[in-house]
Design a protein around this motif. Structure first.
Motif, PDB file in Angstrom:
ATOM      1  N   PRO A   6       0.814  -1.207   0.000  1.00 32.85           N
ATOM      2  CA  PRO A   6       0.000   0.000   0.000  1.00 32.85           C
ATOM      3  C   PRO A   6       0.856   1.268   0.000  1.00 32.85           C
ATOM      4  CG  PRO A   6      -0.046  -1.042   2.159  1.00 32.85           C
ATOM      5  CD  PRO A   6       0.674  -1.974   1.224  1.00 32.85           C
ATOM      6  N   SER A  45      -5.304  -1.055  -4.826  1.00 34.36           N
ATOM      7  CA  SER A  45      -4.506   0.036  -4.266  1.00 34.36           C
ATOM      8  C   SER A  45      -5.107   1.389  -4.605  1.00 34.36           C
ATOM      9  CB  SER A  45      -3.068  -0.039  -4.783  1.00 34.36           C
ATOM     10  OG  SER A  45      -2.411  -1.182  -4.298  1.00 34.36           O
ATOM     11  N   ASN A  48      -8.006   1.877  -2.281  1.00 29.93           N
ATOM     12  CA  ASN A  48      -7.535   2.121  -0.916  1.00 29.93           C
ATOM     13  C   ASN A  48      -6.982   3.532  -0.752  1.00 29.93           C
ATOM     14  OD1 ASN A  48      -8.193  -0.420   0.049  1.00 29.93           O
ATOM     15  ND2 ASN A  48      -6.198  -1.297  -0.439  1.00 29.93           N
TER      16      ASN A  48
END
Length: 199
Positions: A6, A45, A48
């Protein structure tokens, strides 16, 4: 790099790439897969870090305002309303024909035609355009109150006029008009500026 860690990317650079995609293809024409590929991250990703496509688009618009469109904020720092509007329009002529970016303006072209599912993006752009016109109107009202404009000047009509010119510059640029042609349009547009001797 593709290991899915991340935030293992530069957020501003990723937003630059997303901005380029939305600017070239519009909101409707840009998919999550396109964005993820351009930004160099995988879709999970992306979600997120930036949220869904509409949230990402809003972040891109803010990034655009701080980057390629920062000339707008700088124009409003001018000491007079006339100088502010003149700098705004000439700035638009330069920005919408900048060879380092897609032609036109993201907020004008990014979501003019959207399916119902993308109405949120269209409405967000309309809200931002309306806010720009409101800021122009306020600046013109201030100019009239301070004597820069005559008492019979129409701040509302002038704000709509200059907003229309501003948006039209972007459309003309996207259609291939040259920077020189657009600057000439701005010079003509400023000829309507009310003079203190008008009756």
């Amino acid at each position: 790099m593709a290991g899915g860690r991340p935030r293992a990317f530069d957020s501003d650079e990723a937003l630059d790439r997303a901005l380029e995609m939305f600017w070239r293809q519009g909101y409707e024409g840009t998919g999550i897969a396109d964005l993820a590929k351009a930004m160099g991250i995988n879709p999970p990703s992306l979600y997120n870090a930036f949220g869904n496509k509409q949230v990402l688009f809003q972040k891109v618009l803010d990034h655009y305002a701080d980057g390629p469109a920062r000339y707008i904020r700088e124009a409003f720092e001018q000491p007079t309303a006339r100088a502010a509007i003149e700098q705004l329009l000439h700035g638009a002529a330069d920005a919408t024909t900048d060879p380092d970016h897609p032609r036109g303006c993201l907020t004008v072209q990014g979501g003019l035609a959207c399916a119902p599912a993308s109405a949120g993006a269209r409405d967000e752009l309309a809200t931002r355009r309306a806010a720009g016109e409101t800021a122009l109107r306020a600046r013109l009202e201030q100019a009239r109150a301070e004597g820069e404009l005559p008492d019979d000047a129409d701040p509302d009509g002038l704000a709509r006029y200059f907003s229309t010119i501003y948006q039209g510059l972007a459309v003309q640029a996207a259609g291939g008009a040259s920077r020189e042609q657009l600057h000439k349009v701005v010079d003509f547009a400023m000829c309507v500026w009310p003079s203190q001797t008008s009756i």
